[in-house]
Scaffold this motif. Structure first.
Motif, short mmCIF file in Angstrom:
data_model
loop_
_atom_site.label_atom_id
_atom_site.label_comp_id
_atom_site.label_asym_id
_atom_site.label_seq_id
_atom_site.Cartn_x
_atom_site.Cartn_y
_atom_site.Cartn_z
N ALA A 145 48.14 83.13 39.66
CA ALA A 145 47.29 84.46 39.32
C ALA A 145 46.37 85.03 40.39
N ALA A 146 45.75 83.85 41.51
CA ALA A 146 45.17 84.44 42.79
C ALA A 146 46.12 85.20 43.68
N LEU A 147 47.45 84.74 43.92
CA LEU A 147 48.20 85.83 44.76
C LEU A 147 48.63 86.96 43.89
N GLU A 148 48.94 86.90 42.79
CA GLU A 148 49.31 88.27 41.96
C GLU A 148 48.20 89.43 42.01
N ASP A 149 47.00 88.91 42.08
CA ASP A 149 46.01 89.93 42.56
C ASP A 149 46.06 90.20 44.00
N LEU A 150 46.46 89.69 44.70
CA LEU A 150 46.78 90.18 46.23
C LEU A 150 48.10 90.80 46.32
N TYR A 151 49.15 90.28 45.89
CA TYR A 151 50.29 90.79 45.91
C TYR A 151 50.81 91.00 44.57
N PRO A 152 50.78 92.27 43.82
CA PRO A 152 51.29 92.27 42.45
C PRO A 152 52.68 92.23 42.30
N GLY A 153 53.26 91.59 41.48
CA GLY A 153 54.79 91.46 41.14
C GLY A 153 54.94 90.04 41.72
N ILE A 154 54.36 89.35 42.43
CA ILE A 154 54.75 87.98 43.11
C ILE A 154 54.96 86.92 42.07
N ALA A 155 54.30 86.92 40.93
CA ALA A 155 54.50 86.01 39.79
C ALA A 155 55.97 86.24 39.40
N LEU A 156 56.13 87.27 38.65
CA LEU A 156 57.61 87.37 38.43
C LEU A 156 58.81 87.31 39.10
N GLN A 157 58.47 87.45 40.62
CA GLN A 157 59.38 87.23 41.58
C GLN A 157 59.65 85.62 41.82
N ALA A 158 58.60 84.97 41.44
CA ALA A 158 58.45 83.51 41.82
C ALA A 158 59.14 82.67 40.64
N ILE A 159 58.71 83.35 39.38
CA ILE A 159 59.56 82.79 38.51
C ILE A 159 61.12 83.13 38.25
N ILE A 160 61.41 84.03 38.86
CA ILE A 160 62.97 84.53 38.78
C ILE A 160 63.54 83.76 39.89
N GLY A 161 62.99 83.73 41.00
CA GLY A 161 63.39 82.87 42.06
C GLY A 161 63.71 81.25 41.60
N THR A 162 62.98 80.92 41.04
CA THR A 162 63.01 79.42 40.76
C THR A 162 64.26 79.26 39.53
N LEU A 163 64.03 80.15 38.60
CA LEU A 163 65.15 80.12 37.67
C LEU A 163 66.47 80.05 38.60
N VAL A 164 66.74 80.92 39.24
CA VAL A 164 68.07 81.27 40.16
C VAL A 164 68.39 79.93 40.66
N ILE A 284 57.05 80.97 49.89
CA ILE A 284 57.95 82.02 50.73
C ILE A 284 57.69 83.43 50.52
N LEU A 285 57.48 83.88 49.07
CA LEU A 285 57.22 84.98 48.59
C LEU A 285 55.60 85.28 49.12
N ALA A 286 54.63 84.51 49.09
CA ALA A 286 53.31 84.92 49.62
C ALA A 286 53.29 84.92 51.04
N VAL A 287 53.87 84.18 51.79
CA VAL A 287 54.04 84.30 53.42
C VAL A 287 54.79 85.54 53.47
N LEU A 288 55.80 86.13 53.20
CA LEU A 288 56.55 87.26 53.23
C LEU A 288 55.58 88.45 53.00
N ALA A 289 54.75 88.33 51.69
CA ALA A 289 53.82 89.28 51.56
C ALA A 289 52.73 89.46 52.44
N GLY A 290 52.35 88.40 52.89
CA GLY A 290 51.08 88.28 53.91
C GLY A 290 51.56 88.71 55.24
#
Length: 292
Positions: A145-164, A284-290
């Motif tokens: 949730a904290a990262l989602e506030d900083l980088y909108p959309g990261i939560a859904l990307q993380a869920i999809i990436g994990t499922l893949v 990975i998504l957080a580092v990429l976004a940052g």
């Protein structure tokens, strides 16, 4: 689990001639029982390790086949733990970050303590499994949730990436294209220990402002690529390998006629690995976004 005979493949006795020669017995926790006659049921109506009767070291069902573990048992317990993880993650995501973040810091020693405690137990039951999934789920929810506030959309990307990643690992296991090996497991263990030490050092450096960047050492670049992305990709690969190994252990436990209560242990292994994969994808998504 690899120290427990219930989670060994059918070729396990080849490396243990004393078991095939003397008919080593095991109790309901998979621990050796000494001073017993070969072939005697030590599982109180559940299981006996009887090489003479089972054709050279294969666990065979005891008098109560209904008391043995099935694939459905493992999947149901896995679903229960995933449900606890998701529910607590949602609760953590909706908590005010100022109140939740200090609690997240406590999840590190708590989950580490549970994991170490479980590693030295002959069996992991529902209490420890649910506790681990609950604490990890809460931390995942707060951090996501904290990262989602900083980088909108990261939560859904993380869920999809994990499922893949999970889907690919399950597919490779079912197809038989990838199997774990003793040597591979040792390499994975070495990498995980190194990654754990790196993570602790990074947390200390970030908390003491000894390094620049929101993600500490993860933000440092190697060949123009942030170190966190390189390590994250490596650990995702490791996580996929670990998940294949977890699924193999379910197969061995069912084939060896393990008692039903071992389903919690297999579920604990699967869910903890899925959680591990999620953390690496989010990293990975957080580092990429940052880094943008």
């Amino acid at each position: 689990m690899d120290r427990n005979p219930y989670f060994r493949g059918p070729t396990m006795p080849n490396g243990y001639p004393s078991q095939t020669q003397y008919g080593q017995q095991y109790d309901a926790y998979g621990q050796p029982v000494y001073g017993q006659q070969p072939g005697v049921n030590q599982f109180a109506g559940q299981q006996a390790y009887a090489p003479q009767a089972a054709g050279g070291g294969v666990f065979t069902p005891g008098s109560s086949a209904s008391a043995t573990m099935t694939y459905d048992d493992a999947m149901v317990k896995t679903t229960v733990l995933l449900a606890f993880t998701i529910i607590t993650a949602m609760l953590g995501a909706f908590m005010p970050s100022k109140a939740a973040m200090p609690l997240v810091a406590l999840t590190i020693p708590v989950t580490l303590g549970i994991a170490i405690f479980c590693a030295f137990r002959p069996m992991v039951g529902p209490g420890l499994s649910i506790a681990y999934a609950t604490v990890q789920g809460f931390a995942m929810g707060v951090v996501t949730a904290a990262l989602e506030d900083l980088y909108p959309g990261i939560a859904l990307q993380a869920i999809i990436g994990t499922l893949v990643v999970v889907a690919v690992a399950v597919g490779l296991h079912m197809s038989g294209a990838v199997r774990t090996t003793s040597k591979g497991n040792k390499i994975v263990l070495t990498i995980l220990i190194a990654a754990f030490v790196y993570g602790i050092v990074n947390i200390i450096l970030v908390s003491t402002n000894a390094v620049d960047g929101m993600f500490g050492l993860d933000s440092m670049k190697v060949g123009g690529i942030p170190l966190g992305i390189i390590l994250g990709l490596l650990l995702i690969f490791i996580g996929g390998y670990m998940l294949i190994g977890d699924l193999e252990l379910v197969h061995y436990a069912v084939a060896n006629g393990a008692p039903k209560k071992f389903a919690w242990m297999t579920a604990f292994g699967i869910v903890s690995t899925v959680i591990f994969i999620y953390w690496q994808v989010l990293r990975i998504l957080a580092v990429l976004a940052g880094d943008r």
